[in-house]
Design a protein around this motif. Sequence first.
Motif, mmCIF file in Angstrom:
data_model
loop_
_atom_site.group_PDB
_atom_site.id
_atom_site.type_symbol
_atom_site.label_atom_id
_atom_site.label_comp_id
_atom_site.label_asym_id
_atom_site.label_seq_id
_atom_site.Cartn_x
_atom_site.Cartn_y
_atom_site.Cartn_z
ATOM 1 N N UNK A 26 92.146 12.529 57.104
ATOM 2 C CA UNK A 26 91.069 13.023 57.961
ATOM 3 C C UNK A 26 91.297 14.507 58.230
ATOM 4 N N UNK A 27 90.333 15.371 57.961
ATOM 5 C CA UNK A 27 90.488 16.793 58.224
ATOM 6 C C UNK A 27 90.703 17.041 59.708
ATOM 7 N N UNK A 28 91.247 18.225 60.000
ATOM 8 C CA UNK A 28 91.479 18.607 61.383
ATOM 9 C C UNK A 28 90.173 18.546 62.165
ATOM 10 N N UNK A 85 91.401 14.066 68.925
ATOM 11 C CA UNK A 85 90.462 14.919 68.191
ATOM 12 C C UNK A 85 90.438 14.612 66.701
ATOM 13 N N UNK A 86 91.470 13.944 66.209
ATOM 14 C CA UNK A 86 91.489 13.564 64.795
ATOM 15 C C UNK A 86 91.598 12.049 64.621
ATOM 16 N N UNK A 87 91.388 11.294 65.695
ATOM 17 C CA UNK A 87 91.396 9.837 65.596
ATOM 18 C C UNK A 87 90.152 9.399 64.819
ATOM 19 N N UNK A 88 90.310 8.777 63.665
ATOM 20 C CA UNK A 88 89.166 8.475 62.803
ATOM 21 C C UNK A 88 88.026 7.745 63.509
ATOM 22 N N UNK A 89 88.338 6.745 64.319
ATOM 23 C CA UNK A 89 87.283 5.969 64.970
ATOM 24 C C UNK A 89 86.500 6.827 65.952
ATOM 25 N N UNK A 108 86.287 10.236 65.954
ATOM 26 C CA UNK A 108 85.572 11.275 65.200
ATOM 27 C C UNK A 108 84.287 10.703 64.614
ATOM 28 N N UNK A 109 84.368 9.523 64.012
ATOM 29 C CA UNK A 109 83.192 8.906 63.397
ATOM 30 C C UNK A 109 82.125 8.613 64.441
ATOM 31 N N UNK A 110 82.532 8.120 65.618
ATOM 32 C CA UNK A 110 81.572 7.792 66.671
ATOM 33 C C UNK A 110 80.862 9.043 67.178
ATOM 34 N N UNK A 111 81.611 10.128 67.340
ATOM 35 C CA UNK A 111 81.015 11.376 67.828
ATOM 36 C C UNK A 111 80.067 11.966 66.789
ATOM 37 N N UNK A 112 80.502 12.058 65.563
ATOM 38 C CA UNK A 112 79.665 12.654 64.519
ATOM 39 C C UNK A 112 78.372 11.872 64.330
ATOM 40 N N UNK A 132 89.353 19.731 65.017
ATOM 41 C CA UNK A 132 88.923 20.926 65.725
ATOM 42 C C UNK A 132 88.126 21.847 64.827
ATOM 43 N N UNK A 133 88.441 21.867 63.523
ATOM 44 C CA UNK A 133 87.674 22.713 62.620
ATOM 45 C C UNK A 133 86.492 21.962 62.029
ATOM 46 N N UNK A 134 86.608 20.637 61.949
ATOM 47 C CA UNK A 134 85.559 19.850 61.321
ATOM 48 C C UNK A 134 84.287 19.811 62.164
ATOM 49 N N UNK A 135 84.434 19.600 63.451
ATOM 50 C CA UNK A 135 83.223 19.506 64.251
ATOM 51 C C UNK A 135 83.221 20.422 65.452
ATOM 52 N N UNK A 136 84.107 21.422 65.465
ATOM 53 C CA UNK A 136 84.066 22.459 66.477
ATOM 54 C C UNK A 136 84.142 21.937 67.900
ATOM 55 N N UNK A 137 85.079 21.004 68.141
ATOM 56 C CA UNK A 137 85.141 20.431 69.474
ATOM 57 C C UNK A 137 85.646 21.427 70.509
ATOM 58 N N UNK A 138 86.508 22.335 70.087
ATOM 59 C CA UNK A 138 87.051 23.289 71.044
ATOM 60 C C UNK A 138 86.102 24.471 71.121
ATOM 61 N N UNK A 139 85.274 24.479 72.127
ATOM 62 C CA UNK A 139 84.239 25.512 72.271
ATOM 63 C C UNK A 139 84.558 26.309 73.535
#
Length: 224
Positions: free
Chosen positions: A1-3, A61-65, A67-71, A5-12
């Motif tokens: 799973x990619x990082x 932030x990189x937990x697959x489940x 990340x998938x739910x948020x995206x 923080x860079x994949x979906x810009x969670x740290x804003x």
Amino acid sequence: MPDGTSQWGLLVPSVFFGLQNNAPALDALQALARLGDVGDPRGPWFMADNLITYGHTRGFLTEPRFVAAVLASRPEPAERAIAWRTHTLCWAADSALAVVGDLVECGTYQGYSAEVLLRFTGGLPGRTLWLYDLFDPSGNAGEGHRLPAHAADLADRVRARFRPWDNVVVTQGKVPGVLAKIAPSQIAFLHIDMNNAEAERGALDALFDRVSLGGLIVFDDYGW
């Protein structure tokens, strides 16, 4: 799973509620963000949603489940920024599935948090998710502060959002009054987020005795 923080810009860093027009504060936050993680003795950092931490795990932030739910829930920038509290909500709801009862949210707004929770828990098989909100507080003094998406059609848009699930009940009405008309008899998880002390106290008065032993209650505004 990619990082994450860079994949979906969670740290804003710019999404610090109430500080959007405070240039010195935003400059300081940007300076902290530029420090990064590599070789930083303070360890991992999280900076958003009026929360700054160093040296605390942010593995969610990189937990697959998660990340998938948020995206899948198509987050807006402000919704990405509340990743920490959204994950806390998901953890609490998931933990509450060990006890009897449905899940309830008082203060749904656009339904983002509820959708993430629903996806994170695999659709809540065998349970019902009850969502309550006034949806359009204009002209109703004391119902909380008006947010950008509040409009007369917001309830319909939220119902459309949850149409893929037949175990979600979206109810438009004033809490706690509406709870006397429609509410589950047993509750495993209760999320209260109405930005209004009177309404939140009323929700507790109406629902607290229905929360199962071992159930969880999350106050979004705790500490504010």
